[in-house]
Write a protein that holds these residues in place. Structure first.
Motif, PDB file in Angstrom:
ATOM      1  N   PRO A  84      15.322  62.734  58.067  1.00  8.80           N
ATOM      2  CA  PRO A  84      15.664  62.202  56.426  1.00  8.80           C
ATOM      3  C   PRO A  84      16.852  61.896  55.178  1.00  8.80           C
ATOM      4  O   PRO A  84      17.327  60.946  55.228  1.00  8.80           O
ATOM      5  CB  PRO A  84      14.461  62.680  56.032  1.00  8.80           C
ATOM      6  CG  PRO A  84      13.470  63.908  57.378  1.00  8.80           C
ATOM      7  CD  PRO A  84      14.469  63.745  58.063  1.00  8.80           C
ATOM      8  N   GLU A 137      13.079  58.168  64.835  1.00  4.36           N
ATOM      9  CA  GLU A 137      12.207  59.410  64.837  1.00  4.36           C
ATOM     10  C   GLU A 137      10.726  58.512  64.867  1.00  4.36           C
ATOM     11  O   GLU A 137       9.052  59.531  65.779  1.00  4.36           O
ATOM     12  CB  GLU A 137      12.189  59.184  62.854  1.00  4.36           C
ATOM     13  CG  GLU A 137      12.822  60.308  62.607  1.00  4.36           C
ATOM     14  CD  GLU A 137      12.466  61.932  62.991  1.00  4.36           C
ATOM     15  OE1 GLU A 137      11.286  62.280  63.892  1.00  4.36           O
ATOM     16  OE2 GLU A 137      13.455  62.340  63.059  1.00  4.36           O
ATOM     17  N   TYR A 194       8.633  59.093  55.100  1.00  7.75           N
ATOM     18  CA  TYR A 194       8.976  60.570  55.912  1.00  7.75           C
ATOM     19  C   TYR A 194       7.768  61.692  54.977  1.00  7.75           C
ATOM     20  O   TYR A 194       7.539  62.748  55.652  1.00  7.75           O
ATOM     21  CB  TYR A 194      10.683  61.054  55.775  1.00  7.75           C
ATOM     22  CG  TYR A 194      11.217  60.283  56.263  1.00  7.75           C
ATOM     23  CD1 TYR A 194      11.179  61.179  57.974  1.00  7.75           C
ATOM     24  CD2 TYR A 194      12.890  59.345  56.194  1.00  7.75           C
ATOM     25  CE1 TYR A 194      12.105  60.591  58.686  1.00  7.75           C
ATOM     26  CE2 TYR A 194      13.538  59.106  57.074  1.00  7.75           C
ATOM     27  CZ  TYR A 194      13.306  59.394  58.452  1.00  7.75           C
ATOM     28  OH  TYR A 194      14.593  59.897  59.543  1.00  7.75           O
TER      29      TYR A 194
END
Lengths: 200, 200, 200
Positions: free
Chosen positions: B30, B76, B188
């Protein structure tokens, strides 16, 4: 200016050759770093990407090539400090970003130059923080390279024509060359000597 | 135009700071994504690489920086979907290629612009296919980000001056900013909230 | 010149499509290599980055895109030869450096062109050394691709306008296309055929 850059070419040709021939277990990052730095010095001497004249211009490609070599160095450092793979990757990515923002700071001016420089420093501090909070007994050996070596680059940047123009390009290039030898060649000899002692 | 880009700088400075400070297990992607996006917005505001004027020109560097940040995002996403390392690397490489062809489509014209755009879309569809054929129960959470977020970028591209010029740069930049917040920050928070619930 | 490049586009569109659809265990590097090469050919035909005219100019972007595709190829080759991860990463990094110095040799002139070409060759020899000193029984299959394929690129470079200008761009581009088909498509078919035989 040509003299300093030629000296850099000679020294990094020799170190490339040395690290190429010398047997090394694991990743031969000393060779990769030296050959990348060699290419960088040849390109600076060639001058095709130089913005301005050799004596007062901006050698921004220096930072682009550090963007290739320094992630390799921080990989070695993170490994030697026992950081895990994810911390290591974070440091690699951030080190590349430090250099990318260094390029941008070099070629822009005014507030933007300052902004990119500031972002670069913040990211660099994050990398330093990751290094200095590692609980490795290797830290005492590596710390001088980070404090006297790595951290001196942004200072010279500020003093040179890329920053406030307080020192000449020849002087800046000489200091950079010294720092390059310290952080990219001596660092490896030092580590190699220590490893040998440990093994003996 | 400056207003939107400055807003982007402020928001991604805050998110960078937040993700920098907030403890996070594993890779702090992030923070890496936010700081990369911050640099991208500063560069767009600076305007040195802008082709044309702020109001009608081509902000092609946006796609170059997405080429750095979006591979981290897809890493991710692939991880959260449980894809194996090789599928994950494939998605990372292809996402970078989507953005590289995006840059090329941005700065070329006529048939070539269309050709690069088409190649970019084909590669993007391959990435989407890999995401939507994963048999993960995380897919239901991630899908909206891909459909409403990621897939909206090429649509705005086509409508903006980089495509058929049907909407002004200010509007395009505003939508891009909204999409950036959605796919690079909210994504996120959402994941972090879900992880916490699962852990509790 | 357009004819050759268009032929390249058609052939690498077909190979991209083929490798995209064909099921493949592990990393689908054949597709990644083909799609990267396709983008490279479209960009060369577009001509925006061409230095000079199509018939006598310098297509330096060719080497930049090889810098993306050939590391993938050397990854596959190193894997098939059973080299360990660190040797494999070294080869990947060095192959990218071969192409970067290739770009620099392409766009510079005189002694610098020669210097970058020489560095590129030294690095390439290091990669070849790593390949030919591997003790794998796969070497006998892979060797022809390295000797007749990979090693022919620098020879054509020297003969073309990027070097001593002894052959026309059309001829150089035709040979490069043949070499691309040999090293980037046939190589994978050959490997795939062998793997199948072994499995049967």
């Amino acid at each position: 200016m040509s003299l300093i850059l030629t000296l850099g070419i000679v020294l990094f040709s020799l170190s490339s050759l040395y690290f190429l021939i010398k047997p090394k277990a694991g990743l031969n990052s000393p060779f990769l770093v030296s050959i990348t730095t060699l290419v960088s010095y040849v390109l600076m001497l060639e001058g095709g990407f130089l913005v301005g004249s050799p004596d007062t211009g901006l050698y921004w490609t220096r930072w682009a090539f550090y963007g290739l070599s320094c992630p390799l160095l921080i990989y070695e450092i993170s490994k030697q400090l026992g950081l895990d793979n994810k911390q290591n990757f974070t440091n690699i990515f951030l080190t590349a970003m430090v250099m990318l923002t260094g390029v941008l700071s070099s070629i822009t001016s005014g507030d933007y130059k300052l902004a990119f420089f500031a972002i670069s420093c913040v990211i660099f501090c994050k990398v330093l923080y990751s290094v200095f909070t590692s609980k490795s007994d290797q830290l005492v050996r590596i710390a001088p390279y980070m404090i006297l070596g790595w951290s001196a680059f942004p200072v010279v940047f500020l003093l040179s024509f890329e920053g406030y123009g307080l020192i000449q390009n020849v002087l800046a290039a000489s200091i950079y060359l010294g720092l390059d030898l310290f952080t990219k060649i001596l660092f490896y000899f030092h580590h190699s000597a220590v490893s040998k002692t440990v093994t003996d």
